[in-house]
Scaffold this motif. Structure first.
Motif, short mmCIF file in Angstrom:
data_model
loop_
_atom_site.label_atom_id
_atom_site.label_comp_id
_atom_site.label_asym_id
_atom_site.label_seq_id
_atom_site.Cartn_x
_atom_site.Cartn_y
_atom_site.Cartn_z
N PHE A 288 28.41 62.81 33.70
CA PHE A 288 29.40 63.57 34.54
C PHE A 288 30.41 62.38 35.00
CE2 PHE A 288 26.88 67.29 33.48
CZ PHE A 288 27.69 68.18 33.14
N ASP B 77 29.26 62.84 40.75
CA ASP B 77 27.88 62.80 40.98
C ASP B 77 27.11 63.91 40.84
OD1 ASP B 77 26.26 60.75 41.59
OD2 ASP B 77 26.71 60.72 43.66
N ALA B 78 26.13 64.13 39.59
CA ALA B 78 25.47 65.32 39.50
C ALA B 78 24.22 65.19 39.40
CB ALA B 78 26.22 65.81 38.16
N VAL B 79 23.53 64.23 39.98
CA VAL B 79 22.03 64.12 40.14
C VAL B 79 21.70 65.11 41.32
CG1 VAL B 79 21.96 61.76 39.45
CG2 VAL B 79 22.23 62.18 41.69
N PHE B 80 20.41 65.54 41.22
CA PHE B 80 20.00 66.46 42.41
C PHE B 80 19.64 65.83 43.68
CE2 PHE B 80 19.05 67.89 37.96
CZ PHE B 80 20.00 68.80 37.80
N PRO B 81 20.11 66.21 44.79
CA PRO B 81 19.74 65.32 45.88
C PRO B 81 18.63 65.42 46.68
CG PRO B 81 21.65 66.90 46.38
CD PRO B 81 21.48 66.89 44.74
N TRP B 82 18.16 66.72 46.21
CA TRP B 82 16.49 67.24 46.76
C TRP B 82 15.60 66.59 45.82
CZ3 TRP B 82 20.62 70.47 45.69
CH2 TRP B 82 20.50 71.20 44.17
N ARG B 83 16.05 65.79 44.95
CA ARG B 83 14.80 65.12 44.08
C ARG B 83 14.79 63.67 44.17
NH1 ARG B 83 13.21 67.47 38.51
NH2 ARG B 83 12.48 69.38 39.04
N GLY C 177 14.78 66.43 32.94
CA GLY C 177 14.98 66.83 31.35
C GLY C 177 13.79 67.06 30.55
N TYR D 102 15.28 58.96 47.54
CA TYR D 102 16.07 60.02 47.32
C TYR D 102 17.67 59.45 47.20
CZ TYR D 102 12.59 63.48 48.72
OH TYR D 102 11.54 64.15 48.87
N HIS E 58 20.56 59.92 48.34
CA HIS E 58 21.48 59.48 49.47
C HIS E 58 21.04 58.09 49.74
CE1 HIS E 58 18.10 61.13 51.94
NE2 HIS E 58 18.58 60.05 52.71
N GLN F 186 18.57 59.81 33.39
CA GLN F 186 18.26 61.30 33.08
C GLN F 186 18.89 61.78 32.00
OE1 GLN F 186 20.77 63.55 35.82
NE2 GLN F 186 18.98 64.36 36.72
N TYR G 150 29.25 71.08 38.76
CA TYR G 150 28.70 69.95 38.06
C TYR G 150 27.34 69.78 37.86
CZ TYR G 150 33.47 68.64 38.01
OH TYR G 150 34.91 68.40 37.75
N MET G 151 26.41 70.10 39.03
CA MET G 151 25.14 69.88 39.07
C MET G 151 24.54 71.18 38.19
SD MET G 151 23.23 69.50 42.67
CE MET G 151 24.28 68.60 43.44
N ASN H 20 25.06 70.12 34.59
CA ASN H 20 24.11 69.12 34.28
C ASN H 20 22.85 69.58 33.90
OD1 ASN H 20 23.22 66.37 34.12
ND2 ASN H 20 22.83 66.18 36.24
N LEU I 216 20.82 69.36 30.45
CA LEU I 216 19.47 68.61 30.60
C LEU I 216 18.29 69.65 30.02
CD1 LEU I 216 19.33 66.61 33.87
CD2 LEU I 216 19.65 65.92 31.81
N TRP J 46 15.34 65.39 52.00
CA TRP J 46 16.02 64.76 51.04
C TRP J 46 17.31 64.56 51.43
CZ3 TRP J 46 20.23 67.51 50.02
CH2 TRP J 46 20.15 69.17 50.06
#
Ligand SMILES: Nc1ncnc2c1ncn2[C@@H]1O[C@H](COP(=O)(O)OP(=O)(O)OP(=O)(O)O)[C@@H](O)[C@H]1O
Ligand SMILES: [Mg+2]
Lengths: 260, 284
Positions: free
Chosen positions: A86, A89-95, A104, A135, A137, A151, B180-181, B184, B188, B279
């Motif tokens: 994308f 930013d579409a990564v998951f911040p809590w992972r 995936g 993380y 951030h 990913q 977007y998340m 995504n 995935l 996080w």
């Protein structure tokens, strides 16, 4: 090359209806065919429907008129053979980085342990080996983009869609990421559709460049980029043929920018 | 000029010395804040005590710290008119915790279900706002009439107090999940239930936790008001008995007991929040 193209848009138009009921045409009579293993770039002025095109290939958006086929089949739902990087930013911040990359395989039914093992390998490959337990951030923008690449690549997509993936990066990082992308891609034999604002990026990476006109977007012209591979990003832009191509396509785009 | 020039080389030794002094300064500041807090408390309580003894205010109505302390000690030593103090605390705490758990679990579930459904969301968002703005404490009377003087009516009031707050926040949190998340995750390979568990709930979590903080206090208010309106035991009854006997010290003493309970709960919730949200970047 296989006779059925990886992606095929035939005479696709799409209009959006907004919350007030107003219709906007985002894309008009667009046709494009991407062969298996081909790297295609799409450029065009802002708002001309580039993101819309990619979203139709994933099945997140449906064309109003016309047909979109992926691997010969009409798109009805999200195809597992597709990967998408994308613009935002579409990564998951809590992972953590590892957990993000493992998402995936985990979603697709792999055991947690196996998913993390595979993820560790990919995290290594994109050069984030030391950051597996960080993380998002705690990473820089370029590092987060690499997480997004890992990913997506871990799912081994046969079709890779990328929406201005590197536009937020500085010149050096971008060049680095472009080289990385070409390297990852050359090992997979998959097809890539790469959307960008940056004409030089498009020419440097792609086999063909599609130029869209201003809104409502239509296909204006397709350029074959017959630069030899493998290409090295930091050098290809000084190639004479590259400069010539870039001058011709610029002339086209400038007209559109004026119109837009 | 000579004093403030930076050293030519930042030696490890110099750095160590500097962090040494910095640490000492930070510690001194911490100590000073603690001392100042104690001073503020002493001034307020001392002022109150003096004002009451000098008859500037009437201790019959406004009590005084020494009398409140005496009342607390008496309750702890001899128990209250309705049984031991700990029993009253336990009863109120049980009602609060039950109401809090039922209300927040129900609130989170409803918030997620409604938040994930555009039509339901549009229909109900209006009523959530209304429910959040009306004084729900009034329902306590209904519950006492319908459910009697036992525990059920207090738990019910606590549930109602908690539910709408948590519901509203969970709903909002779900609606704000980044699109977007979500896209995504779908690409995935996430199924709808995986999408909810791995993306929607975590992204709503900071909203939900924020509401849990507020709503434990609401649950406590619900339980106490419920007891106030009609009960056989609990801190709320303690307060209303003290009120009936014109015992201002009793009211204040009960208030302190409640405050201690609320502070402990808030401490526990903060610890949980820290764990669940590790996080998140720390604030600047
Ligand atoms: N959800 C939507 N509702 C209504 N109109 C939309 C929606 N999404 C996009 N559009 C409109 O469709 C057109 C094409 O949008 P799109 O996002 O595809 O542009 P783009 O070419 O990707 O632009 P950019 O280069 O700025 O990312 C724009 O004019 C936009 O206003
Ligand atoms: Mg776009």
């Amino acid at each position: 090359m296989s006779p059925t193209p990886a992606i095929e848009f035939s005479n696709v138009s799409l209009r959006f209806i907004d919350a007030k009921g107003n219709a906007t045409v985002a894309l008009r009579n667009f046709s494009m065919s991407v062969a298996r293993g081909e790297f295609v770039a799409i450029v065009g002025p802002t708002g001309c429907g580039k993101s819309t095109t990619l979203n139709m290939a994933t099945g997140l958006l449906k064309p109003t008129v016309g047909e979109v086929r992926v691997m010969g089949q009409q798109v009805t739902e999200i195809d597992p053979r597709i990967g998408f990087v994308f613009q935002a930013d579409a990564v998951f911040p809590w992972r953590t980085v590892l957990q993000n990359v493992a998402a995936g395989p985990q979603f697709r039914g792999a055991s947690r342990k196996l998913a993390i093992e595979q993820a560790a390998d990919w995290v290594q490959r994109v050069g984030l080996g030391k950051f597996g337990n960080h993380y998002p951030h705690q990473l820089s923008g370029g590092m987060r983009k690499r997480v997004a690449l890992a990913q997506t690549f871990i799912n081994k997509p046969e079709i890779l869609l990328m929406d201005e993936p590197f536009s937020a990066l500085d010149m050096q990082t971008r060049t680095l990421m472009q080289d990385e992308l070409l390297q990852l891609w050359s090992g997979t034999g998959g097809s890539v559709v790469f959307v960008t604002h940056d004409l030089e990026e498009a020419i440097a990476l792609a086999d063909r460049v599609f130029v869209l006109s201003a809104r409502p977007g239509t296909l204006k012209r397709v350029y074959d980029i017959d630069l030899p591979r493998p290409r090295v990003m930091s050098e290809v832009r000084y190639n004479e043929h590259f400069i010539e191509l870039s001058r011709r396509i610029w002339a086209d785009l400038r007209e559109e920018a004026v119109l837009a | 000029m000579t004093d403030h020039t930076l050293p030519a080389v930042l030696s490890d030794e110099a750095l160590a010395r500097e962090s040494e002094t910095a640490r000492a300064r930070i510690q001194r500041r911490k100590n000073m804040i603690i001392v100042l807090r104690i001073v503020v408390l002493a001034i307020v309580l001392g002022g109150w005590e003096i004002a009451a003894r000098a008859k500037w205010i009437d201790p019959f109505f406004y009590s005084q710290p020494s009398a409140i302390w005496g009342q607390l000690v008496e309750w702890m030593r001899d128990g209250t008119a309705q049984g031991s103090l700990w029993r009253q605390v336990a009863v109120t705490l049980e009602e609060t915790v039950l109401g809090f758990l039922i209300g927040s679990v129900a609130g989170i579930l409803c918030g997620i279900v409604l938040g994930r459904n555009k039509l339901l969301a549009d229909v109900f968002s209006l009523y959530i706002q209304i429910a959040n703005s009306i004084p729900r404490v009034v329902l306590g009377s209904i519950f006492v009439i319908a459910l009697g003087l036992g525990m059920a009516s207090k738990v019910a009031l606590a549930v109602v107090m908690v539910f709408f707050v948590v519901f509203g926040n969970a709903f909002q949190g779900v609606r704000e999940a980044d699109k977007y998340m979500i896209a995504n995750a779908q690409i995935l390979g996430a199924s709808p239930s995986q999408l909810t568990i791995f993306v929607v709930i975590p992204s709503a979590m900071s909203w939900i936790l924020a509401s849990l903080h507020v709503s434990f206090g609401f649950a406590l208010v619900g339980a106490v008001v419920g007891e106030f309106l009609g009960a056989k035991e609990g801190i709320g009854l303690l307060i209303s008995t003290a009120q009936g006997a014109f015992n201002a010290s009793g009211v204040f003493a009960a208030m302190i007991v409640l405050a201690v309970v609320a502070l402990l709960a808030s401490y526990l919730l903060t610890a949980m929040e820290k764990r669940l949200l590790k996080w998140r970047p720390v604030d600047f």
